[in-house]
Design a protein around this motif. Structure first.
Motif, short mmCIF file in Angstrom:
data_model
loop_
_atom_site.label_atom_id
_atom_site.label_comp_id
_atom_site.label_asym_id
_atom_site.label_seq_id
_atom_site.Cartn_x
_atom_site.Cartn_y
_atom_site.Cartn_z
N VAL A 154 17.20 -16.68 -32.80
CA VAL A 154 17.28 -15.17 -32.80
C VAL A 154 15.79 -15.00 -33.13
CG1 VAL A 154 18.61 -13.19 -34.44
CG2 VAL A 154 19.78 -14.82 -33.30
N ARG A 155 15.00 -14.98 -34.16
CA ARG A 155 13.72 -15.14 -34.79
C ARG A 155 13.05 -14.54 -33.79
NH1 ARG A 155 15.93 -18.43 -38.90
NH2 ARG A 155 14.41 -20.42 -38.13
N GLY A 156 12.62 -15.56 -32.37
CA GLY A 156 12.28 -15.97 -31.01
C GLY A 156 12.58 -15.01 -30.57
N VAL A 201 19.64 -10.90 -39.40
CA VAL A 201 18.93 -9.83 -38.99
C VAL A 201 18.29 -8.65 -39.81
CG1 VAL A 201 19.33 -7.53 -38.28
CG2 VAL A 201 20.18 -9.70 -36.50
N ALA A 202 19.46 -8.90 -41.09
CA ALA A 202 19.22 -8.48 -42.42
C ALA A 202 18.08 -8.29 -43.15
CB ALA A 202 20.43 -8.37 -43.19
N ALA A 203 17.97 -10.00 -42.98
CA ALA A 203 17.10 -10.37 -44.02
C ALA A 203 15.75 -10.12 -43.14
CB ALA A 203 17.21 -11.64 -43.97
N LEU A 204 15.81 -9.88 -41.83
CA LEU A 204 14.51 -9.47 -41.16
C LEU A 204 14.28 -8.80 -40.98
CD1 LEU A 204 15.73 -11.74 -37.58
CD2 LEU A 204 13.50 -12.42 -39.90
N TYR A 205 14.70 -7.16 -41.34
CA TYR A 205 15.08 -6.09 -40.63
C TYR A 205 15.41 -5.04 -42.56
CZ TYR A 205 13.63 -7.37 -35.95
OH TYR A 205 13.21 -7.61 -35.04
N ASP A 206 16.60 -4.90 -42.48
CA ASP A 206 17.65 -4.22 -43.75
C ASP A 206 18.99 -4.37 -42.82
OD1 ASP A 206 17.73 -2.20 -41.57
OD2 ASP A 206 15.70 -1.26 -42.23
#
Length: 259
Positions: A154-156, A201-206
């Protein structure tokens, strides 16, 4: 935030353009008989490249409530890339969705997270909605590393994308060992990973981005298990393989809320 369920049928390398006409028409009439409400679920047909024009013509001519998807796309705009299909070519055909990073592309064509990211980025820039596939093999699952393995994908895949872009796309969690094998992760297994994806996704964005992104489950989804799978809080749809080639079965999946 209410996320509209999305059921996407991946025909893979099946059904020529002549056969596609009969399949789409039968699916349509089956859904009419079931009194499908397109407001309650979205149905997307991800067909071979050679079928796209035919299926688009059927959708437009008969005003069918189907989204049209391709099964892959090039990370290049044009040029000397024999066999590749660009976003511009797909857009011209009225394609709205494109699968990127399917496990079969990763396995048989050596697609890396970087390639998946490049394709997703290109699709988004052209106004196409990528369905980004992630998931683990049986060895990873047995080692108990399935969550971190999937989150790394997902991160990639999302690297460099904006929150607005991520909110608009679809992530499909497919445990590879459950694709076409008749095996299926339990609803709890699917929720474990889909829930972890949403938290990532919440950790990467909001939180708003995480609440907006739609997350599918794929892997031997059938009418007999779709209701339980869709009952999980972080699962917003299904990426369906073999069952999407059977109009009655796929119609039942699209109308999961009736089961």
């Amino acid at each position: 935030m209410a996320r509209k369920p999305i059921m996407a049928g991946n025909w893979k390398m099946n059904i020529d353009h002549v056969e596609a006409t009969g399949l789409v028409e039968k699916l349509h009439y089956t859904l009419v008989d079931r009194e499908w409400d397109p407001a309650k679920s979205e149905a997307v047909l991800c067909v071979p490249f050679t079928d796209l024009r035919t299926v688009r013509t059927l959708i437009d001519g008969d005003r069918l409530h189907f989204g049209l998807g391709a099964q892959d796309v090039s990370a290049h705009d044009n040029g000397a890339y024999t066999g590749e299909i660009s976003t511009a070519m797909l857009s011209k055909l009225g394609v709205g969705y494109v699968i990127v990073g399917h496990s079969e592309r990763r396995e048989y064509h050596g697609e890396t997270d970087e390639i998946v990211n490049a394709k997703a980025t290109k699709a988004l820039s052209a106004g196409l909605t990528p369905i980004i596939c992630v998931g683990e093999g049986l060895d990873v699952r047995k080692a108990g590393q399935h969550v971190e393995h999937t989150l790394a994908q997902v991160r990639g895949a999302l690297a460099g994308l904006t929150a607005e872009q991520v909110a608009s796309l679809v992530i499909a969690y497919e445990p590879i060992w459950a694709i076409g094998t008749g095996e299926v992760a339990t609803a709890a297994d699917a929720q474990e990973v889909c829930g972890a994806i949403r938290k990532e996704v919440a950790a990467l964005y909001d939180e708003p981005t995480a609440e907006a992104v739609r997350i599918q489950y794929g892997g031997s989804v059938k009418s007999g298990n779709v209701a339980e799978i869709m009952g999980q809080p972080d699962i917003d749809g299904a990426l369906v393989g073999g069952a999407s080639l059977k109009p009655e079965e796929f119609a039942a999946i699209v109308c999961f809320y009736q089961l």
